[in-house]
Scaffold this motif. Structure first.
Motif, short mmCIF file in Angstrom:
data_model
loop_
_atom_site.label_atom_id
_atom_site.label_comp_id
_atom_site.label_asym_id
_atom_site.label_seq_id
_atom_site.Cartn_x
_atom_site.Cartn_y
_atom_site.Cartn_z
N ALA A 9 46.46 43.02 43.15
CA ALA A 9 45.60 43.61 44.17
C ALA A 9 44.64 42.61 44.80
O ALA A 9 44.06 42.88 45.86
CB ALA A 9 44.78 44.76 43.55
N ILE A 22 38.70 40.59 47.89
CA ILE A 22 38.70 42.03 47.66
C ILE A 22 39.88 42.39 46.76
O ILE A 22 40.79 41.58 46.55
CB ILE A 22 38.79 42.84 48.97
CG1 ILE A 22 40.16 42.63 49.65
CG2 ILE A 22 37.65 42.51 49.91
CD1 ILE A 22 40.40 43.59 50.82
N PHE A 23 39.83 43.60 46.21
CA PHE A 23 40.94 44.13 45.41
C PHE A 23 41.48 45.34 46.15
O PHE A 23 40.83 46.39 46.20
CB PHE A 23 40.48 44.45 44.00
CG PHE A 23 40.31 43.23 43.15
CD1 PHE A 23 41.29 42.85 42.24
CD2 PHE A 23 39.19 42.42 43.29
CE1 PHE A 23 41.15 41.70 41.47
CE2 PHE A 23 39.04 41.27 42.53
CZ PHE A 23 40.02 40.91 41.62
N ARG A 24 42.68 45.16 46.74
CA ARG A 24 43.22 46.17 47.65
C ARG A 24 43.74 47.39 46.88
O ARG A 24 44.56 47.27 45.98
CB ARG A 24 44.34 45.57 48.49
CG ARG A 24 43.84 44.68 49.62
CD ARG A 24 44.95 44.31 50.59
NE ARG A 24 44.38 43.69 51.79
CZ ARG A 24 44.06 42.41 51.89
NH1 ARG A 24 44.27 41.61 50.85
NH2 ARG A 24 43.53 41.93 53.01
N LEU A 25 43.27 48.56 47.32
CA LEU A 25 43.73 49.82 46.72
C LEU A 25 45.19 50.07 47.03
O LEU A 25 45.90 50.74 46.27
CB LEU A 25 42.87 50.97 47.23
CG LEU A 25 41.39 50.94 46.82
CD1 LEU A 25 40.63 52.05 47.51
CD2 LEU A 25 41.25 51.06 45.31
N LYS A 39 38.69 56.92 44.85
CA LYS A 39 39.11 55.61 45.36
C LYS A 39 38.06 54.54 45.00
O LYS A 39 38.40 53.41 44.65
CB LYS A 39 39.30 55.65 46.88
CG LYS A 39 40.56 56.36 47.34
CD LYS A 39 40.69 56.29 48.85
CE LYS A 39 41.98 56.93 49.33
NZ LYS A 39 42.11 56.87 50.80
N GLU A 43 38.86 51.22 42.72
CA GLU A 43 38.56 49.83 43.07
C GLU A 43 37.74 49.18 41.96
O GLU A 43 37.95 48.00 41.62
CB GLU A 43 37.79 49.79 44.40
CG GLU A 43 37.57 48.39 44.96
CD GLU A 43 36.46 47.59 44.30
OE1 GLU A 43 36.50 46.35 44.35
OE2 GLU A 43 35.55 48.23 43.68
N ASN A 44 36.82 49.94 41.40
CA ASN A 44 35.98 49.43 40.32
C ASN A 44 36.82 48.98 39.13
O ASN A 44 36.60 47.91 38.55
CB ASN A 44 34.99 50.53 39.91
CG ASN A 44 33.82 50.00 39.12
OD1 ASN A 44 33.93 49.82 37.91
ND2 ASN A 44 32.70 49.74 39.79
N ARG A 47 38.91 45.77 39.94
CA ARG A 47 38.11 44.55 39.99
C ARG A 47 37.61 44.12 38.62
O ARG A 47 37.34 42.94 38.38
CB ARG A 47 36.93 44.77 40.96
CG ARG A 47 36.03 43.59 41.18
CD ARG A 47 35.09 43.81 42.38
NE ARG A 47 34.68 45.18 42.53
CZ ARG A 47 33.63 45.72 41.90
NH1 ARG A 47 32.92 45.01 41.07
NH2 ARG A 47 33.33 47.00 42.11
N TYR A 196 32.85 44.52 47.72
CA TYR A 196 33.28 45.72 47.00
C TYR A 196 32.29 46.84 47.27
O TYR A 196 31.16 46.60 47.73
CB TYR A 196 33.39 45.44 45.50
CG TYR A 196 32.18 44.76 44.87
CD1 TYR A 196 31.16 45.51 44.28
CD2 TYR A 196 32.05 43.38 44.87
CE1 TYR A 196 30.06 44.91 43.70
CE2 TYR A 196 30.96 42.75 44.29
CZ TYR A 196 29.96 43.52 43.71
OH TYR A 196 28.87 42.91 43.14
N TYR A 335 35.71 46.67 55.83
CA TYR A 335 36.12 46.89 54.44
C TYR A 335 36.57 48.34 54.22
O TYR A 335 37.60 48.60 53.60
CB TYR A 335 34.97 46.55 53.48
CG TYR A 335 35.34 46.71 52.02
CD1 TYR A 335 35.92 45.66 51.32
CD2 TYR A 335 35.16 47.92 51.36
CE1 TYR A 335 36.29 45.81 49.99
CE2 TYR A 335 35.52 48.09 50.04
CZ TYR A 335 36.09 47.03 49.36
OH TYR A 335 36.47 47.19 48.05
N GLN A 339 40.38 49.52 53.12
CA GLN A 339 40.60 50.12 51.81
C GLN A 339 40.90 51.62 51.86
O GLN A 339 41.03 52.26 50.81
CB GLN A 339 39.36 49.89 50.92
CG GLN A 339 39.13 48.43 50.54
CD GLN A 339 40.07 47.98 49.45
OE1 GLN A 339 41.29 48.07 49.58
NE2 GLN A 339 39.50 47.52 48.34
#
Length: 944
Positions: A9, A22-25, A39, A43-44, A47, A196, A335, A339
């Motif tokens: 991600a 970023i960490f893509r959903l 969501k 993401e939490n 990451r 984030y 962002y 996301q």
């Protein structure tokens, strides 16, 4: 930083003039179907995935969320930041300072005791309305505040310098939640090269106000917040999410406050404790940000963990208005769109359940006289007041049959009776206290007290004379972030004041009026609109920027009115634009408390009594001799909006928040200690080193069963944290007052329990000391009393004194209670005080979420009676000796579902039942095994 990226991600985004990781959903299958709030949680986890606390299985479980399933999957949520107010923040910093010393004593590095996430504290709970109704009220109240709280403020200034990532917003600036939405909230965080979602936990239950900005966060106990600051994730179950659709438009005459009281009533009836509430649908975009924040603020009142709105154009508009930088606006929108966090009204997420409110059905309302969820349509307010007056009129504290702590009916039962079964959102559905059908006022009062009216003459020091009776409004306060953050109701109140003054109306002379805005921006737009003179003409001078009345800092009534109320035993009322109206909270002289919009607060100040029908009774006579009704001075929606448009600007926010952490000359002039560890003053009555880590070993001792325990208190339904740990005045003659007197503190300098939370000696003595607490071990007695079974005949004693005797005898203690035990503010001292009194277990019918967690965090085991059972149904009267077996199963690494409880009566007979263990997650079990969350964190530091 994540050490694992099982889903690939990790990526980048270019926005706001910089590149961010970023960490893509979209990397996780199923993410797109989730509600907005889940969501954010997903993401939490992406990451913070580390293969231990957060695993790929946790991520898959959340992405594959079953909306209909009962929550059973534990996840570890790592909030981006922590926010505190000073009542709850001071003990947090006290504990951190104490942990530094404990780490040193156990051979560790004290520098490790440092916030690992940004922590911000806003001093807003300490200003008291000593002075009101005069132009110098603000300056004099702040002077009193500094005089009372010098020790606390010096300690906080030390903390700001000693700890990294810890900032303090000084006194006289604003209310924590309003400062949060107007300035502190990031919406999208940037840190260590990552972008984030802004998430948080706060040491105040109304942290949820920031949900209106699309920021996920909620209130936790101070001990949980300390752990979060130190890098510990918050253990939680993946929740159910309730979708709430808003349609229609608010009608003329109704306000955002009326909307939120209606939503509170609806959701409390539906039952959303432990759930997320999420607003969705076409109507969301039309809800102003200020209204969203007002709704989010009341989340604790309807019981949900959070009440969130998604990010959309309105979010960006508000961020721009409040002076957020252009780069932040660009990043937030980019962002959120990237996301899938940008609100798309055409897409309906899957929810666990849904409900809907047509805003056009909302009617002007108030709530009371003791619970926020007991909504009353304004048109029915006089009838509703009269229907419950018999429960208050002439009932002294020790006799109060409607005490929240001793009420025989549960919240669910009483609210259920209040509603028509068909349509809880109907404008005709209104609460009537604890009764479904209004009773005849005369017969209700006559049956209990012989008469309903008790006219009493008051003569003031200036020679003025007037008459008050039951229902007199003696406090009418515009206060609390719930509404002072909302220009529509604040300017509505000011315009109503102008119209009232123009017609020649005046506030009744027995009403204590006050205006406590949530930020300096409110003052700015009142001045720009030219409305301050009208407010001041009615007595609504600026008294401070703080929570004031809503937290119990209403200040004293005038001596003459207080004497009349107490001598005649009058049931008088307060009306406030706040979120809490629990018994004993607002003022010790006031038995009935009502929540209302700011315009209605002024309307009741003009009326002077709750025994008033605004439709048929005039507020007074105009200068031309005509009668003036509320409808004649109520401002139109157009007038309110035009005033908003012409009087509020971005420059107000940028100016007022330009140097928000610097403070005024009073703050800058405080002598401030220095050094990594705090130099405790043994003479301080505000800040003392607590005993949590005394004789602590590097490894925890095995947990043990409980035997030979006595009942410290037998309590009823709806016992709040206000009952367990009051925040208001310290009553002379009580153990807390005697302690202060013994340390040379005069009565005038007692201050409040809330302000003395940094001194465990005061707080232990104040635990279970609310003047309205009803301990059913005693007959017809209210306050902090119990029976002391260590003494011959088990005489009445102060709870603190009895607990000391039990401790000397080596006797553990238990508390028995009813439904929704621990509802209300997320007070850490309600748990800390319980533990320090020697209570080992609390056995009730049901718990409020935060308090249950806090008890575990202090090493107290929360237990529930078997389903459908209670202390009464089991035949328990509190005189028994309790043995609790099966807790030791925790030593094997498992958590027992139930434990065996044996209650032995004086004649040797026994009552046996299996109590449900409410240690809900493995993380909570670890805390309990260690004797509490702070001990767990400290031992973790030593191991690392």
């Amino acid at each position: 930083m994540a050490t694992t990226d099982s889903f690939g991600a990790r990526g980048t985004i270019q926005a706001g003039g910089a590149e961010h990781e970023i960490f893509r959903l979209s990397a996780v299958e199923g993410a797109e179907r989730l509600p907005f709030s889940l969501k954010v949680l997903l993401e939490n986890l992406l990451r913070t995935e580390d293969g231990a606390n957060v695993t790929a299985d946790h991520i898959r479980a959340l992405a594959g969320w079953d909306p209909s399933a009962e929550p059973d999957t534990e996840i570890q949520f790592t909030p981006a930041r922590v926010i505190m107010q000073d009542f709850t923040g001071v003990p947090c910093v006290v504990d951190l300072a104490t942990m530094r010393e404990a780490v040193t004593e156990l051979g560790g590095d004290p520098a490790k005791v440092n916030p690992l996430a940004p922590a911000e504290l806003v001093i807003d709970h300490s200003v008291i309305i000593d002075v009101f109704g005069s132009a110098d009220a603000f300056e004099r109240n702040v002077d009193y505040e500094y005089a009372r709280n010098k020790e606390r403020y010096q300690f906080l200034r030390w903390g700001q310098g000693a700890f990294d990532e810890f900032k303090v917003v000084p006194p006289g600036t604003g209310i924590v939640h309003q400062v949060n939405i107007e300035h502190l909230a990031r919406v999208v965080m940037t840190r260590n090269g990552q972008a984030y979602p802004d998430t948080l936990v706060g040491t105040d239950s109304h942290t949820t106000m920031v949900n209106g900005l699309g920021v996920l966060g909620w209130g936790v106990g101070g001990i949980e917040a300390e752990a979060a600051m130190l890098g510990q994730p918050v253990s939680m179950l993946i929740p159910k999410v309730v979708g709430f659709k808003l349609t229609g438009e608010i009608p003329a005459g109704a306000t955002a406050t009326d909307v939120v009281l209606t939503i509170t009533e609806m959701l409390r009836r539906r039952g959303v404790v432990g759930k997320f509430v999420e607003f969705y649908g076409e109507g969301v975009g039309a809800v102003p940000l200020a209204n969203r924040a007002t709704i989010g603020n009341m989340s604790p009142e309807f019981g949900s963990t959070a009440a969130i709105f998604p990010i959309d154009d309105e979010t960006i508009r508000y961020m721009k208005l409040t002076g957020r930088p252009a780069a932040q606006l660009e990043l937030t929108e980019a962002y959120a769109r990237e996301q899938g966090l940008w609100h798309d009204p055409s897409r309906e997420p899957v929810f666990s359940e849904t409900l809907e409110l047509d805003l056009s059905t909302v009617v002007p309302s108030i709530a009371g006289p003791k619970r926020p969820q007991d909504r009353i349509a304004l048109s029915q307010s006089k009838e509703a007041f009269r229907s419950v007056l018999g429960d208050y009129a002439g009932a002294p504290d020790q006799d109060d049959p409607d005490d929240a702590a001793s009420s025989g009916s549960s919240v669910d039962e009483s609210v259920e009776e209040t509603f028509p079964a068909s349509d809880p959102a109907s404008p005709s559905a209104h609460g009537n206290g604890d009764s479904g059908k209004p009773r005849d006022p005369i017969s209700a009062a006559s049956g209990a007290h012989g008469r309903v009216s008790r006219p009493t003459t008051v003569t003031t020091a200036s020679g003025a004379s007037f008459e008050i009776d039951h229902g007199a409004v003696v406090i009418a306060s515009i206060t609390s972030c719930t509404n002072t953050s909302n220009p529509s109701v604040m300017l509505g109140a000011a315009l109503l004041a102008k119209n009232a003054v123009d017609r020649g109306l005046a506030v009744k002379p027995w009403v204590k009026t006050s205006m406590a805005p949530g930020s300096k921006v409110v003052t700015d737009y009142y001045e720009k609109a030219g409305l301050w003179p009208y407010l001041e003409k009615l007595g609504y001078h600026l008294v401070g920027y703080g929570c004031t009345t809503c937290i119990g800092n209403s200040g004293p009534l005038s001596d003459e009115i207080s004497a009349a109320v107490n001598e005649a035993d009058l049931a008088v009322a307060s009306v406030l634009s706040g979120n809490r109206n629990f018994e004993g909270r607002i003022n010790p002289d006031v038995k009935m408390n009502y929540l209302a919009s700011p315009p209605l607060v002024i309307a009741y100040a003009l009326a002077g009594t709750m025994d008033f029908d605004f439709e048929t009774q005039p507020l007074g006579t105009a200068t031309d001799g005509t009668e003036v009704f509320l409808r004649d001075i109520w401002p139109s929606a157009t007038d309110v909006q035009n005033t908003i448009d012409s009087s509020i600007s971005q420059e107000m926010f940028t100016k007022d928040y330009a140097d928000v952490f610097a403070g005024d000359e009073r703050w800058k002039g405080l002598p401030t200690p220095e050094g990594d560890t705090f130099d405790w003053d043994p003479q301080s009555t505000y800040v003392r080193k607590p005993p949590y880590f005394e004789r602590m070993s590097p490894d925890p001792s095995p947990v043990s069963d409980i035997s030979g325990a006595r009942v410290l208190a037998l309590l009823g339904d709806s016992v709040t944290t206000d009952h367990i740990s009051p925040a208001g005045a310290i009553k002379p003659g009580t153990p807390a007052a005697e302690y202060l007197t013994g340390h040379g503190v005069e009565k005038k300098d007692f201050n409040s329990f809330g302000s003395r939370r940094g001194n465990h000696e005061v707080m232990i003595r104040g635990t279970f000391a609310n003047i309205r607490l009803k301990n059913q071990l005693l007959d017809d007695v209210s306050g902090g009393y119990t029976r002391d079974f260590t003494q011959e005949g088990a005489p009445q004693a102060f709870i603190y004194d009895a607990a000391q005797n039990y401790a000397a005898a080596g006797t553990p203690l238990v508390v028995l209670g009813g439904k929704e035990y621990g509802s209300g503010s997320s007070r850490d001292w309600a748990a800390k005080g319980t533990a320090l009194l020697g209570v080992k277990a609390v056995i009730v019918e049901s718990f409020e979420r935060i308090h249950r967690s806090n008890l575990i965090g202090m090493g107290v085991v929360p237990l529930q009676f078997p389903q459908g059972e209670s202390a009464s149904s089991l035949g328990l009267d509190g005189t028994e000796t309790f043995d609790i077996a099966g807790i030791t199963a925790l030593n094997d690494g498992s958590t027992p579902r139930t434990v065996a409880v044996t209650a032995t009566k004086g004649d040797g007979s026994t009552i046996e039942f299996d109590a449900v263990v409410r240690i809900d997650t493995p993380g909570e079990a670890d805390y309990y095994r260690n004797g509490g969350i702070l001990q767990y964190v400290l031992r973790g530091m030593l191991r690392s």
